[in-house]
Design an enzyme around this catalytic site. Structure first.
Site, PDB file in Angstrom:
ATOM      1  N   LYS A 134      42.699  61.897  42.029  1.00 56.41           N
ATOM      2  CA  LYS A 134      41.288  61.532  41.879  1.00 56.41           C
ATOM      3  C   LYS A 134      41.168  60.025  41.763  1.00 56.41           C
ATOM      4  O   LYS A 134      42.148  59.405  41.341  1.00 56.41           O
ATOM      5  CB  LYS A 134      40.651  62.224  40.669  1.00 56.41           C
ATOM      6  CG  LYS A 134      41.405  62.169  39.347  1.00 56.41           C
ATOM      7  CD  LYS A 134      41.780  60.920  38.660  1.00 56.41           C
ATOM      8  CE  LYS A 134      40.784  59.898  38.269  1.00 56.41           C
ATOM      9  NZ  LYS A 134      41.407  58.734  37.540  1.00 56.41           N
ATOM     10  N   TYR A 218      35.552  61.947  35.312  1.00 46.23           N
ATOM     11  CA  TYR A 218      35.774  62.866  34.178  1.00 46.23           C
ATOM     12  C   TYR A 218      34.456  63.201  33.480  1.00 46.23           C
ATOM     13  O   TYR A 218      34.225  64.344  33.089  1.00 46.23           O
ATOM     14  CB  TYR A 218      36.750  62.259  33.166  1.00 46.23           C
ATOM     15  CG  TYR A 218      38.151  62.187  33.699  1.00 46.23           C
ATOM     16  CD1 TYR A 218      38.895  63.355  33.902  1.00 46.23           C
ATOM     17  CD2 TYR A 218      38.740  60.980  34.013  1.00 46.23           C
ATOM     18  CE1 TYR A 218      40.182  63.297  34.415  1.00 46.23           C
ATOM     19  CE2 TYR A 218      40.029  60.919  34.524  1.00 46.23           C
ATOM     20  CZ  TYR A 218      40.732  62.073  34.722  1.00 46.23           C
ATOM     21  OH  TYR A 218      41.999  62.020  35.242  1.00 46.23           O
TER      22      TYR A 218
HETATM   23  P1  NAD Z   1      49.195  52.015  39.611  1.00 43.26           P
HETATM   24  O1  NAD Z   1      48.546  50.724  39.894  1.00 43.26           O
HETATM   25  O2  NAD Z   1      50.049  52.117  38.403  1.00 43.26           O
HETATM   26  O3  NAD Z   1      50.088  52.462  40.866  1.00 43.26           O
HETATM   27  C1  NAD Z   1      49.618  52.329  42.180  1.00 43.26           C
HETATM   28  C2  NAD Z   1      50.797  52.406  43.140  1.00 43.26           C
HETATM   29  O4  NAD Z   1      50.300  52.150  44.452  1.00 43.26           O
HETATM   30  C3  NAD Z   1      51.882  51.364  42.851  1.00 43.26           C
HETATM   31  O5  NAD Z   1      53.142  51.955  43.016  1.00 43.26           O
HETATM   32  C4  NAD Z   1      51.648  50.312  43.915  1.00 43.26           C
HETATM   33  O6  NAD Z   1      52.831  49.620  44.286  1.00 43.26           O
HETATM   34  C5  NAD Z   1      51.144  51.172  45.063  1.00 43.26           C
HETATM   35  N1  NAD Z   1      50.394  50.401  46.043  1.00 43.26           N
HETATM   36  C6  NAD Z   1      50.581  50.461  47.372  1.00 43.26           C
HETATM   37  N2  NAD Z   1      49.754  49.621  48.011  1.00 43.26           N
HETATM   38  C7  NAD Z   1      49.023  48.998  47.054  1.00 43.26           C
HETATM   39  C8  NAD Z   1      48.004  48.011  47.094  1.00 43.26           C
HETATM   40  N3  NAD Z   1      47.541  47.508  48.254  1.00 43.26           N
HETATM   41  N4  NAD Z   1      47.490  47.598  45.929  1.00 43.26           N
HETATM   42  C9  NAD Z   1      47.899  48.112  44.760  1.00 43.26           C
HETATM   43  N5  NAD Z   1      48.859  49.075  44.648  1.00 43.26           N
HETATM   44  C10 NAD Z   1      49.422  49.497  45.804  1.00 43.26           C
HETATM   45  O7  NAD Z   1      48.045  53.105  39.598  1.00 43.26           O
HETATM   46  P2  NAD Z   1      48.071  54.551  38.933  1.00 43.26           P
HETATM   47  O8  NAD Z   1      47.492  54.467  37.575  1.00 43.26           O
HETATM   48  O9  NAD Z   1      49.406  55.169  39.118  1.00 43.26           O
HETATM   49  O10 NAD Z   1      46.968  55.306  39.837  1.00 43.26           O
HETATM   50  C11 NAD Z   1      47.281  55.842  41.104  1.00 43.26           C
HETATM   51  C12 NAD Z   1      46.296  56.980  41.393  1.00 43.26           C
HETATM   52  O11 NAD Z   1      46.478  57.983  40.413  1.00 43.26           O
HETATM   53  C13 NAD Z   1      44.823  56.580  41.331  1.00 43.26           C
HETATM   54  O12 NAD Z   1      44.087  57.314  42.248  1.00 43.26           O
HETATM   55  C14 NAD Z   1      44.426  56.990  39.918  1.00 43.26           C
HETATM   56  O13 NAD Z   1      43.052  57.256  39.769  1.00 43.26           O
HETATM   57  C15 NAD Z   1      45.244  58.246  39.756  1.00 43.26           C
HETATM   58  N6  NAD Z   1      45.502  58.571  38.356  1.00 43.26           N
HETATM   59  C16 NAD Z   1      45.184  59.815  37.947  1.00 43.26           C
HETATM   60  C17 NAD Z   1      45.364  60.185  36.634  1.00 43.26           C
HETATM   61  C18 NAD Z   1      45.017  61.588  36.200  1.00 43.26           C
HETATM   62  O14 NAD Z   1      44.982  61.827  35.001  1.00 43.26           O
HETATM   63  N7  NAD Z   1      44.795  62.514  37.126  1.00 43.26           N
HETATM   64  C19 NAD Z   1      45.880  59.266  35.717  1.00 43.26           C
HETATM   65  C20 NAD Z   1      46.218  57.997  36.185  1.00 43.26           C
HETATM   66  C21 NAD Z   1      46.024  57.656  37.507  1.00 43.26           C
END
Ligand code: NAD
Length: 362
Positions: A134, A218
């Site tokens: 999401k 949420y």
């Molecule tokens: P994050 O920033 O920690 O990780 C993002 C990943 O994408 C990194 O590994 C990064 O290297 C990669 N990436 C590739 N191209 C990129 C770019 N151009 N710019 C930035 N990053 C790039 O983010 P996250 O918190 O892991 O979130 C990732 C997804 O997961 C999002 O959609 C977020 O909403 C979702 N998420 C969901 C929950 C949940 O409870 N369901 C919790 C946290 C995150």
């Protein structure tokens, strides 16, 4: 155990031999007991690293078999920790090659929201099933394209709304469906936390940042699942308490939803204010959930004195096992792409209402 297994094989062998057909029950038992689905995580950031990969170790029907990453330095760490074979490691540009990899059954997109549509469509084109985090995507048009790509490729699509797999959230959804306390009159739904980062995709418009796609979904889910209805109008304001950090996107949003039954919801979402509760007021009672969208520990009290506090070992493991079983048994996903799209319709209406300072009909 081994004796039991041999006996089962022997007995079913006799059954097959005597009837000449493989019964459905045997087929599905075989599929669900002996075969795990191979999952490839795309994007190895916080959520993949801290939540999904550890949760995959707790699943019954999934196995972490592949990774897609643009950060080569992460590869040895992940290989050491999870024993991922060299042939199951891909760069983003090579994702199409997963089509020829029988180890991978599901591609799970865990990238910034602006990349969800592009990579979901690429994943669907490999012929593998797709799970996508999401918010589904920043726009309705992208969500529709993602659904179409999965339909065209005859693969299943699920959105990572972990809460819908949580029996505590299912408890208040059931109250709406069964009208346990009569019709819903008013909902108050809040989701927020303090994000201290200053240079993250959550603060960048081009990457799909802004609170609405993040904590916003949420709060919207809380209102939609509590009523069991889709909103017909939105009145919204967005603002920031830290303009130096949130210059491109909103940090905080407050919005009122109107539902066809006449029920209303007051929703708040923030990257600056910690809050996590859902109050549902019905004709003849109430449910208060606090928290309502955490990874673990969602619980509630009801006006009849009953407590909502079902045990749940790991929400993400439950989500992925539920979704794996839907694939193995070819049943509907609990949270299909259409569900992600419903929230993004509301998100678009929130932005439109806040921008024009007017009520927006959906
Ligand atoms: P994050 O920033 O920690 O990780 C993002 C990943 O994408 C990194 O590994 C990064 O290297 C990669 N990436 C590739 N191209 C990129 C770019 N151009 N710019 C930035 N990053 C790039 O983010 P996250 O918190 O892991 O979130 C990732 C997804 O997961 C999002 O959609 C977020 O909403 C979702 N998420 C969901 C929950 C949940 O409870 N369901 C919790 C946290 C995150």
């Amino acid at each position: 155990m081994e004796n039991k297994r041999r006996k089962f094989i022997h007995q079913t062998g006799l059954l097959v031999a005597s009837t000449g057909i493989l019964p459905n029950i045997l087929w599905s038992a075989n599929r669900t007991q002996n075969k795990k689905l191979g999952i490839a995580l795309v994007g190895l950031g916080y959520y993949s690293t801290d939540l999904l990969a550890p949760a995959l170790q707790l699943t019954e029907h999934c196995e972490l078999r592949g990774i897609v990453t643009g950060s080569p330095e992460k590869i040895p760490v992940w290989q050491e920790k999870y024993g991922i074979a060299d042939k199951n490691i891909y760069d983003y540009s090579e994702m199409g090659k997963i089509a020829d990899n029988p180890d991978i059954d599901v591609i799970y997109i865990v990238l910034p929201p602006s990349m969800h549509a592009e990579y979901t469509i690429k994943a669907a084109n490999t012929g593998k099933h797709v799970w996508c985090e999401k918010p589904m995507a920043p726009s309705v048009a992208e969500c529709e394209a993602m659904i179409k790509a999965c339909n065209d490729n005859k693969v299943k699509l699920s959105i990572g709304y972990r809460c819908q797999h949580d029996p505590n959230i299912q408890a208040y959804m059931k109250a709406a469906k069964e009208k346990t306390f009569g019709a819903v009159k008013m909902v108050s739904s809040s989701a927020g936390y303090f994000d201290g980062r200053t240079d993250h995709w959550k603060q960048k418009k081009a990457l799909g940042g802004g609170v609405m796609g993040d904590m916003g979904v949420y709060a919207i889910q809380g209102a939609r699942l509590a009523t069991g209805e889709e909103p017909i109008s939105v009145l919204a304001q967005t603002f920031t308490t830290r303009p130096e950090i949130y210059s491109e996107v909103e940090e905080t949003a407050m919005y009122q939803l109107e539902f066809p039954s006449g029920a209303r919801a007051a929703c708040q979402s923030s990257f600056g204010i910690p809050m996590n509760y859902l109050n549902i007021n019905y004709e003849k009672g109430w449910i208060k959930m606090s928290p309502h969208s955490e990874y673990i520990g969602n619980k509630g009290v009801r006006s009849d004195g009953k407590i909502i506090d079902f045990p749940l070992e790991n929400q993400q493991a439950k989500q992925m096992d539920d979704d794996a079983l839907s694939i193995m048994n070819n049943t509907d996903m609990l949270v299909p792409g259409e569900e992600g799209l419903r929230d993004i319709r509301v998100v678009e209406a929130v932005y439109k209402s806040a921008k024009n300072n007017t009520l927006v009909k959906i």
